[in-house]
Design an enzyme around this catalytic site. Structure first.
Site, PDB file in Angstrom:
ATOM      1  N   TYR A   1       0.970  -1.405  -0.008  1.00 37.08           N
ATOM      2  CA  TYR A   1       0.068   0.024   0.137  1.00 37.08           C
ATOM      3  C   TYR A   1       0.636   1.315   0.008  1.00 37.08           C
ATOM      4  CZ  TYR A   1      -3.818  -3.106   1.328  1.00 37.08           C
ATOM      5  OH  TYR A   1      -4.811  -4.335   1.344  1.00 37.08           O
TER       6      TYR A   1
ATOM      7  N   HIS B   1       0.785 -11.971   1.259  1.00 40.61           N
ATOM      8  CA  HIS B   1      -0.053 -11.396   0.521  1.00 40.61           C
ATOM      9  C   HIS B   1      -0.585 -11.965  -0.733  1.00 40.61           C
ATOM     10  CE1 HIS B   1      -1.222  -6.707  -0.431  1.00 40.61           C
ATOM     11  NE2 HIS B   1      -2.002  -7.380  -1.096  1.00 40.61           N
TER      12      HIS B   1
END
Length: 369
Positions: free
Chosen positions: A122, A182
């Protein structure tokens, strides 16, 4: 003619009376307006305070390691920053980032959110950390989740350890509540997971999770002798991508599902079925989508850069959808949506790695629904 002959004093007196009457009328109107405004402000403040307390004390979900996971959290993807390989950036779309991640996360914390969903990818964890510091909220009151990205997973154990240290530093903490893989990078994710097991034993991670895992990826972890089972799998879940067979398999094994894209990026707000259910319950479409998540037992993670929506999105614990309404929502997943998901999965497991753009090692036969 008669008006011209009226004494000057009488004209002055009547003029004075008119002015006084006008002044009194305006004063009274101003007073009533101010009273109404104060009342509305007080009511709004009380409502906001009420929703804030409800959010701080939201329901929790028990994880397989004994931890209590808040049923709702604030997602920070594309909040104040768009990663270079994000779909919007790749497509050249211009998503206005007028507010920083620090500002948005500080608003979320002030609204009552205590679970923050973060990630290396992010690119905004330092801003999240600044918001946490400025909020003055004690660390033990927060539930922090982060994810290690594909490039770091590919580089191996030392890179993963270094990235975790950076995440801890950025978030101003000495431990993370949940740390997730992830994507299940082919040939790399099992070793990466075992590195997280070591980090948990060292006390830097309280719980280990996975993200975007097909059930076959999870089975690969188990087949390769992991010692600590994952507590969560973070996948896209909403009525338009409700993969019940996969969800049931993980749930049966004690893995809680975190739902990202719970609100489908705002792309379903005018769907007739959602509008009908929203009207019947006197709720917004976003609240219906959120309620569907929590009623199914998924962790709901809405995101917004607007404070008013942060508040509204969280109002999902004061009503319940009927079985008929739940069944209607459950049935919105189309075959095309499943096909799109499979394509995205196969594209993204190697994303940003040295094998980006190839199908090298990618599982071609996974549980789709």
């Amino acid at each position: 003619l008669n008006r011209e002959k009226r004494p000057k004093e009488m004209v002055t007196m009547r003029f004075g009376t008119a002015v006084a009457s006008l002044f009194l009328s305006r004063t009274l109107s101003f007073s009533i307006s101010n009273t109404f405004r104060r009342t509305m402000t007080t009511n709004l403040f009380a409502a906001t305070e009420g929703s804030r307390e409800a959010l701080i004390n939201c329901p929790t979900i028990k994880l397989n390691n004994g931890m209590s996971h808040p049923a709702i959290g604030f997602g920070t993807y594309k909040v104040g920053f768009i990663p270079a390989s994000a779909s919007a950036a790749v497509a050249g779309a211009s998503e206005s980032q007028q507010r920083t991640a620090k500002e948005c996360v500080l608003d979320a914390l002030n609204c009552g959110y205590r679970f923050l969903e973060c990630a290396e990818f992010y690119g905004n964890e330092s801003e999240v950390g600044k918001a946490i510091a400025e909020s003055g909220i004690q660390r033990e009151e927060l539930f922090l989740c982060s994810k290690v990205w594909t490039t770091t997973i590919e580089q191996g154990a030392d890179a993963i350890r270094s990235q975790l240290e950076k995440t801890l530093s950025d978030l101003n903490t000495d431990y993370i509540d949940l740390y997730l893989i992830h994507w299940p990078v082919p040939g790399k994710h099992v070793d990466a997971y075992k590195t997280l097991e070591e980090l948990q034993k060292e006390g830097k991670i309280r719980g280990i999770g996975i993200s975007n895992y097909a059930f076959e990826d999870y089975q690969e972890l188990k087949d390769n002798g992991i010692e600590i089972p994952p507590v969560v799998n973070q996948i896209e879940i909403n009525p338009f991508l409700y993969r019940k067979k996969t969800i049931d398999a993980f749930t049966k094994d004690g893995v809680v599902l975190q739902s990202y894209r719970s609100l489908r990026d705002g792309k379903a707000m005018s769907h007739p079925a959602l509008l009908k259910i929203a009207n019947a319950n006197n709720k917004t479409v976003a609240q219906i989508l959120g309620r569907w998540c929590v009623q199914h037992g998924f962790v709901y993670m809405p995101k917004s850069v607007k404070k008013v929506r942060m508040v509204k999105n969280a109002l999902v614990f004061d009503f319940e959808l009927s079985k008929k309404e739940m069944d209607t929502l459950d049935a919105l997943t189309s075959r095309q949506n499943i096909k799109t998901f499979v394509g995205l999965y196969q594209k993204c497991v190697n994303r940003d790695t040295s094998k980006d753009g190839t199908m090298d090692g990618v599982k071609m036969d996974i549980t789709e629904a």
